[in-house]
Write a protein that holds these residues in place. Structure first.
Motif, PDB file in Angstrom:
ATOM      1  N   UNK B 386       0.839  -1.176   0.000  1.00 56.19           N
ATOM      2  CA  UNK B 386       0.000   0.000   0.000  1.00 56.19           C
ATOM      3  C   UNK B 386       0.882   1.236   0.000  1.00 56.19           C
ATOM      4  N   UNK B 387       0.785   2.008  -1.063  1.00 54.78           N
ATOM      5  CA  UNK B 387       1.579   3.239  -1.123  1.00 54.78           C
ATOM      6  C   UNK B 387       0.711   4.393  -0.640  1.00 54.78           C
ATOM      7  N   UNK B 388       1.205   5.091   0.360  1.00 54.73           N
ATOM      8  CA  UNK B 388       0.386   6.153   0.952  1.00 54.73           C
ATOM      9  C   UNK B 388       0.306   7.344   0.003  1.00 54.73           C
ATOM     10  N   UNK B 389      -0.924   7.675  -0.349  1.00 52.56           N
ATOM     11  CA  UNK B 389      -1.159   8.750  -1.307  1.00 52.56           C
ATOM     12  C   UNK B 389      -2.196   9.715  -0.734  1.00 52.56           C
ATOM     13  N   UNK B 390      -1.733  10.847  -0.176  1.00 53.26           N
ATOM     14  CA  UNK B 390      -2.662  11.768   0.498  1.00 53.26           C
ATOM     15  C   UNK B 390      -3.746  12.308  -0.417  1.00 53.26           C
ATOM     16  N   UNK B 391      -3.522  12.302  -1.722  1.00 56.52           N
ATOM     17  CA  UNK B 391      -4.555  12.860  -2.607  1.00 56.52           C
ATOM     18  C   UNK B 391      -5.812  12.001  -2.574  1.00 56.52           C
ATOM     19  N   UNK B 392      -5.685  10.756  -2.096  1.00 55.40           N
ATOM     20  CA  UNK B 392      -6.860   9.889  -2.002  1.00 55.40           C
ATOM     21  C   UNK B 392      -7.548  10.000  -0.644  1.00 55.40           C
ATOM     22  N   UNK B 393      -7.000  10.793   0.275  1.00 52.33           N
ATOM     23  CA  UNK B 393      -7.587  10.893   1.622  1.00 52.33           C
ATOM     24  C   UNK B 393      -9.021  11.422   1.547  1.00 52.33           C
ATOM     25  N   UNK B 394      -9.859  10.908   2.422  1.00 52.93           N
ATOM     26  CA  UNK B 394     -11.212  11.451   2.541  1.00 52.93           C
ATOM     27  C   UNK B 394     -11.206  12.713   3.393  1.00 52.93           C
ATOM     28  N   UNK B 395     -10.186  12.834   4.221  1.00 52.16           N
ATOM     29  CA  UNK B 395     -10.036  14.036   5.039  1.00 52.16           C
ATOM     30  C   UNK B 395      -9.843  15.251   4.142  1.00 52.16           C
ATOM     31  N   UNK B 396     -10.277  16.405   4.634  1.00 54.15           N
ATOM     32  CA  UNK B 396     -10.010  17.630   3.882  1.00 54.15           C
ATOM     33  C   UNK B 396      -8.522  17.957   3.878  1.00 54.15           C
ATOM     34  N   UNK B 397      -7.820  17.434   4.888  1.00 55.02           N
ATOM     35  CA  UNK B 397      -6.381  17.684   4.981  1.00 55.02           C
ATOM     36  C   UNK B 397      -5.656  16.614   4.179  1.00 55.02           C
ATOM     37  N   UNK B 398      -5.401  16.924   2.919  1.00 56.48           N
ATOM     38  CA  UNK B 398      -4.824  15.901   2.029  1.00 56.48           C
ATOM     39  C   UNK B 398      -3.311  16.047   1.961  1.00 56.48           C
ATOM     40  N   UNK B 399      -2.686  15.865   3.110  1.00 59.92           N
ATOM     41  CA  UNK B 399      -1.218  15.892   3.161  1.00 59.92           C
ATOM     42  C   UNK B 399      -0.768  14.926   4.242  1.00 59.92           C
ATOM     43  N   UNK B 400       0.453  14.475   4.123  1.00 57.62           N
ATOM     44  CA  UNK B 400       0.945  13.508   5.106  1.00 57.62           C
ATOM     45  C   UNK B 400       2.454  13.467   5.099  1.00 57.62           C
ATOM     46  N   UNK B 401       3.060  13.319   6.273  1.00 55.17           N
ATOM     47  CA  UNK B 401       4.510  13.133   6.297  1.00 55.17           C
ATOM     48  C   UNK B 401       4.916  11.770   5.725  1.00 55.17           C
ATOM     49  N   UNK B 402       3.957  10.878   5.598  1.00 55.23           N
ATOM     50  CA  UNK B 402       4.259   9.528   5.096  1.00 55.23           C
ATOM     51  C   UNK B 402       3.991   9.413   3.598  1.00 55.23           C
ATOM     52  N   UNK B 403       3.697  10.513   2.965  1.00 59.27           N
ATOM     53  CA  UNK B 403       3.350  10.503   1.543  1.00 59.27           C
ATOM     54  C   UNK B 403       4.406   9.763   0.718  1.00 59.27           C
ATOM     55  N   UNK B 404       3.946   8.825  -0.108  1.00 63.07           N
ATOM     56  CA  UNK B 404       4.861   8.090  -0.979  1.00 63.07           C
ATOM     57  C   UNK B 404       5.476   6.874  -0.340  1.00 63.07           C
ATOM     58  N   UNK B 405       5.298   6.721   0.956  1.00 63.28           N
ATOM     59  CA  UNK B 405       5.885   5.587   1.657  1.00 63.28           C
ATOM     60  C   UNK B 405       5.045   4.333   1.389  1.00 63.28           C
ATOM     61  N   UNK B 406       5.702   3.211   1.200  1.00 63.34           N
ATOM     62  CA  UNK B 406       4.958   1.973   0.996  1.00 63.34           C
ATOM     63  C   UNK B 406       4.869   1.205   2.314  1.00 63.34           C
ATOM     64  N   UNK B 407       3.652   0.867   2.675  1.00 60.62           N
ATOM     65  CA  UNK B 407       3.458   0.103   3.912  1.00 60.62           C
ATOM     66  C   UNK B 407       2.729  -1.190   3.581  1.00 60.62           C
ATOM     67  N   UNK B 408       2.799  -2.122   4.506  1.00 58.29           N
ATOM     68  CA  UNK B 408       2.071  -3.384   4.325  1.00 58.29           C
ATOM     69  C   UNK B 408       0.700  -3.257   4.960  1.00 58.29           C
ATOM     70  N   UNK B 409      -0.287  -3.791   4.278  1.00 58.69           N
ATOM     71  CA  UNK B 409      -1.613  -3.844   4.872  1.00 58.69           C
ATOM     72  C   UNK B 409      -2.562  -2.826   4.278  1.00 58.69           C
ATOM     73  N   UNK B 410      -3.840  -3.189   4.332  1.00 57.66           N
ATOM     74  CA  UNK B 410      -4.838  -2.300   3.752  1.00 57.66           C
ATOM     75  C   UNK B 410      -6.171  -2.525   4.455  1.00 57.66           C
ATOM     76  N   UNK B 411      -6.850  -1.424   4.763  1.00 58.36           N
ATOM     77  CA  UNK B 411      -8.206  -1.525   5.319  1.00 58.36           C
ATOM     78  C   UNK B 411      -9.159  -1.707   4.139  1.00 58.36           C
ATOM     79  N   UNK B 412      -9.877  -2.838   4.138  1.00 58.27           N
ATOM     80  CA  UNK B 412     -10.733  -3.150   2.988  1.00 58.27           C
ATOM     81  C   UNK B 412     -12.191  -2.756   3.238  1.00 58.27           C
ATOM     82  N   UNK B 413     -12.590  -2.789   4.465  1.00 61.55           N
ATOM     83  CA  UNK B 413     -13.986  -2.465   4.745  1.00 61.55           C
ATOM     84  C   UNK B 413     -14.172  -2.158   6.218  1.00 61.55           C
ATOM     85  N   UNK B 414     -15.150  -1.316   6.524  1.00 55.75           N
ATOM     86  CA  UNK B 414     -15.386  -0.941   7.923  1.00 55.75           C
ATOM     87  C   UNK B 414     -16.875  -0.975   8.221  1.00 55.75           C
TER      88      UNK B 414
END
Lengths: 313, 426
Positions: B386-414
């Protein structure tokens, strides 16, 4: 019984025998108050000096009348003019002695002031309230009212509710009631309950309903003006919601519970208006009894340990 | 509303992993077990995926009402469900401030209409968060607040806090404090240390946090009250809280993912997305925070979500606003750091975001997957890249210090109270 005190400052060290003796004399004084011509001229030729700051409180009137019914001269002195600080009180005692004053009744904003005055004057000193420390005659009038209603004090459950922290009445009552064998609880927000008050032999409750459960007597205390609380309490509105004495609260106490208040009442905040005026609420009795206990004390102190008139014994 | 989740990997109470079906009705978990026999036309097949209890965030800013240009109830809760959170807590520093029952009821109503998640509120410690007059704690408690908080504004004196702590014992409600002595922080904008000297920025020393942590713990001890220290970032704070707990202080605390995954060294490039409060600290602090999480000194991991507008971030470092958009990354970066890199057990890790917050906020029906509890949960694919991409955030604050970082795991449903609030194709 001999009453050998020069002054009446505190209920901390007064025995249950002494308290009951004062109350007995006070009961006789009530007959004097009930007469058409209220005069038992046993303090003829004695002078009472009242030092009450600038306030014309109901308490002061109670003392004035008590001394007047006993035939004493009453002179008022404004504390604001003379006794502004404790240093002046020492001189003040000497001055009053030189003028031949027999009694000094003092209300003072500093705790310990009445004791200091008593130590520096030959006149008898009665503490009418020192700071947040004690108001022993207010307690005696509560005790007389309780005794009239309940017959005694042993194992009586008494709940004191409100701003215990700033209440000199609460402290006097705690000393006296625990001496007399009552079971005392204090109720209020934790910020208005003095630390370690349980070490005086009382139970602490922050929940009013738990605190008044099966109470025989509920003593309500007076709230200070809201602005004086600073950050100790959110608002009188919140106080009302948590601690106001109303019929719902009384349903947790015994059916014949009595409610008292030192006055003046913040109606609807400390006590619901619906309670005031019912047979459970004894604030009127307290007022009369206030005059009676003050007459009793003036008389007992004036005898300086000598036997008192049989009529009062 | 009935719902069946089939073939999910679920940890049971004892911590052993089973393949189970979960049957949900009326917002509650009705049954958990292998191959449940319910005839429901629509179901979710979670084969090969975890189902975890919904995450509970003890520190985030909702910004609504008053700061809807930064975030509102709809966007913050959408951001939450994408990050696995099913319960948020509203910090009182809204406008109007959450300082009386009317505001509490207003936000409650608004949340009922607009929120995708459960929202609980913290009542402000003082009226208007002005730091002087205690607010009506009892009435707010009756209206439903779950804790009392200073709302991140630490400008009040010790006597006020002492009174609030004492007063709160009447209601057995925790008092949340954000610890900063502004007279020490001064004009600082990042951790005071080697890097602040190197890059020429004014520093916020660690003592700025720690002296207040120490003071607040002592006051709570004296009052016999429940104190919570939020967003701790330094080694000294961890040590103080550990010692306080040993000495019987009723203390709890949380930290945020950025305080154990990022350091002041990330600020060498003056990146304003790394500008948070308290500031990112040193490697030594990160190690101490992780140690605190492992040994239980740190009870909870919160998102620390504090949205800001992009305009206030896209400026020079000194003028840029503090803030981080964290809800959609908090679980992932914590999971990667604590579970995958540091080897923490998944159950132990989950507790920091589920069981412990539920206990702290006195929400006994939340924080776990057991029959009778609220059907709050999320489906997690532990193997996805999972590559962190703030432009896909649902939050109005579409920025992140982790932007571009690849992490393991993904939330599929809530799923929140038995309703599917978020579901990706899988």
């Amino acid at each position: 019984m001999k009453f050998t005190r020069k002054d009446f400052i505190s209920l901390k060290d007064v025995s249950s025998g002494e308290i009951n003796y004062i109350l007995k004399v006070a009961e006789t004084m009530k007959h004097v108050i009930a007469q058409k011509n209220k005069r038992a001229a046993i303090l003829n030729g004695k002078s009472v000096i009242t030092l009450f700051g600038n306030t014309l409180s109901r308490n002061k009137i109670s003392y004035d009348l008590a001394a007047g019914y006993l035939g004493a001269n009453v002179v008022e002195m404004k504390l604001g003019d003379e006794g502004g600080d404790l240093g002046n009180l020492i001189d003040l005692g000497r001055i009053i002695d030189q003028m031949g004053g027999d009694f000094i009744i003092i209300r003072h904003p500093m705790s310990g002031s009445a004791k200091l005055l008593a130590e520096s004057a030959l006149a008898c000193v009665i503490n009418a309230g020192d700071g947040i420390n004690e108001n022993p005659t207010q307690s005696l009038l509560d005790l007389l009212t309780i005794k009239e209603q309940k017959g005694g004090f042993k194992n009586l459950k008494v709940s004191i509710i409100g701003d215990v922290m700033h209440s000199r009445v609460a402290r006097s009552n705690i000393w006296a009631l625990t001496t007399l064998g009552a079971r005392v609880s204090v109720i209020g927000p934790p910020t208005l309950i003095p630390d370690f008050i349980d070490s005086l032999g009382v139970k602490i409750f922050y929940n009013a309903y738990e605190g008044v459960e099966s109470a025989d007597v509920i003593l309500s205390l007076k709230l200070q003006p809201e602005r004086q609380y600073g950050s100790l309490m959110p608002s009188t509105n919140e106080y009302r919601n948590l601690f106001k004495i109303d019929s719902e609260m009384l349903s947790y106490a015994k059916p014949d519970v009595i409610v008292m208040h030192p006055g003046p009442i913040n109606r609807g905040i400390e006590i619901s208006s619906q309670i005031i005026g019912t047979k459970n609420c004894l604030i009127d009795d307290q007022i009369t009894n206030g005059v009676a206990v003050r007459m009793a004390l003036l008389y007992l102190l004036s005898m300086g340990g000598n036997p008192i008139n049989e009529a009062f014994n | 509303m009935r719902l069946l989740i089939k073939n999910a990997s679920v940890f049971d109470e004892s911590g052993s992993l089973d393949i189970s079906d979960i049957f949900i009705d009326y917002g509650e978990i009705v049954e958990i077990g292998p191959k449940l026999n319910y005839d429901i036309p629509e179901y979710i097949d979670a084969k090969g995926k975890y189902v975890f209890p919904g995450l509970i965030d003890v520190s985030c800013k909702i910004c609504d009402p008053g700061f809807e240009y930064k975030e509102d109830i709809a966007t913050v809760s959408k951001s939450a469900i994408k990050g696995g959170f099913t319960t948020l807590t509203a910090s009182p520093d809204t406008n109007p401030v959450i300082d009386d029952k009317t505001v509490v009821k207003y936000i409650d109503n608004k949340a009922k209409n607009l929120s995708y998640v459960n929202i609980y509120q913290y009542g402000g410690m003082t009226k208007g968060l002005n730091g002087t007059q205690m607010s009506e704690v009892g009435q707010m408690k009756q209206a439903g607040v779950v804790a009392i908080s200073d709302g991140g504004k630490a400008d009040y004196d010790a006597s006020l806090l002492s009174n609030v702590l004492k007063y709160s014992t009447m209601f057995d409600i925790p008092v949340i404090t954000f610890c900063e002595d502004k007279s020490i922080s001064g004009a600082g904008v990042m951790n005071k240390g080697i890097i602040s000297t190197e890059v020429g920025l004014r520093g916020i020393p660690r003592e700025s946090e720690e002296v207040v942590v120490a003071r607040n713990l002592l006051l709570a001890k004296y009052a016999g009250a429940r104190i919570h220290i939020t967003n701790i970032s330094t080694k000294g704070s961890v040590w103080l809280i550990r010692e306080a707990k040993k000495n019987g202080v009723k203390a709890t605390c949380d930290t945020c993912p950025h305080y154990f995954t990022l350091t002041e060294e990330d600020l060498r490039g003056y990146g304003t997305f790394f500008k948070v409060k308290p500031p990112l600290r040193t490697k030594e602090d990160v190690e101490a925070v992780i140690e605190g999480i492992f040994d239980g000194t740190i009870d909870m991991v919160s998102s620390g979500h504090s949205p800001e507008t992009i305009e206030r971030k896209m400026t020079d470092f000194e003028n840029a606003a503090y803030g981080i958009s964290s809800l959609e990354t908090a679980f992932l970066v914590s999971y990667n750091c604590l579970v995958l890199e540091r080897g923490m057990g998944i159950m132990d890790f989950l507790k920091k975001l589920t069981v412990n917050p539920a206990k702290f906020l006195n929400l006994p029906e939340k924080g776990g997957l057991q029959v009778g509890m609220s059907a709050d949960m999320f489906i997690f694919d532990a193997h996805a890249e999972n590559k962190i991409d703030p432009s896909t955030f649902a939050s109005k604050a579409k920025f992140s210090p982790y932007s571009g970082k690849t992490v393991k795991g993904k939330v599929l449903g809530t799923i929140v109270q038995g309703r599917i609030m978020y579901l990706q194709e899988f």
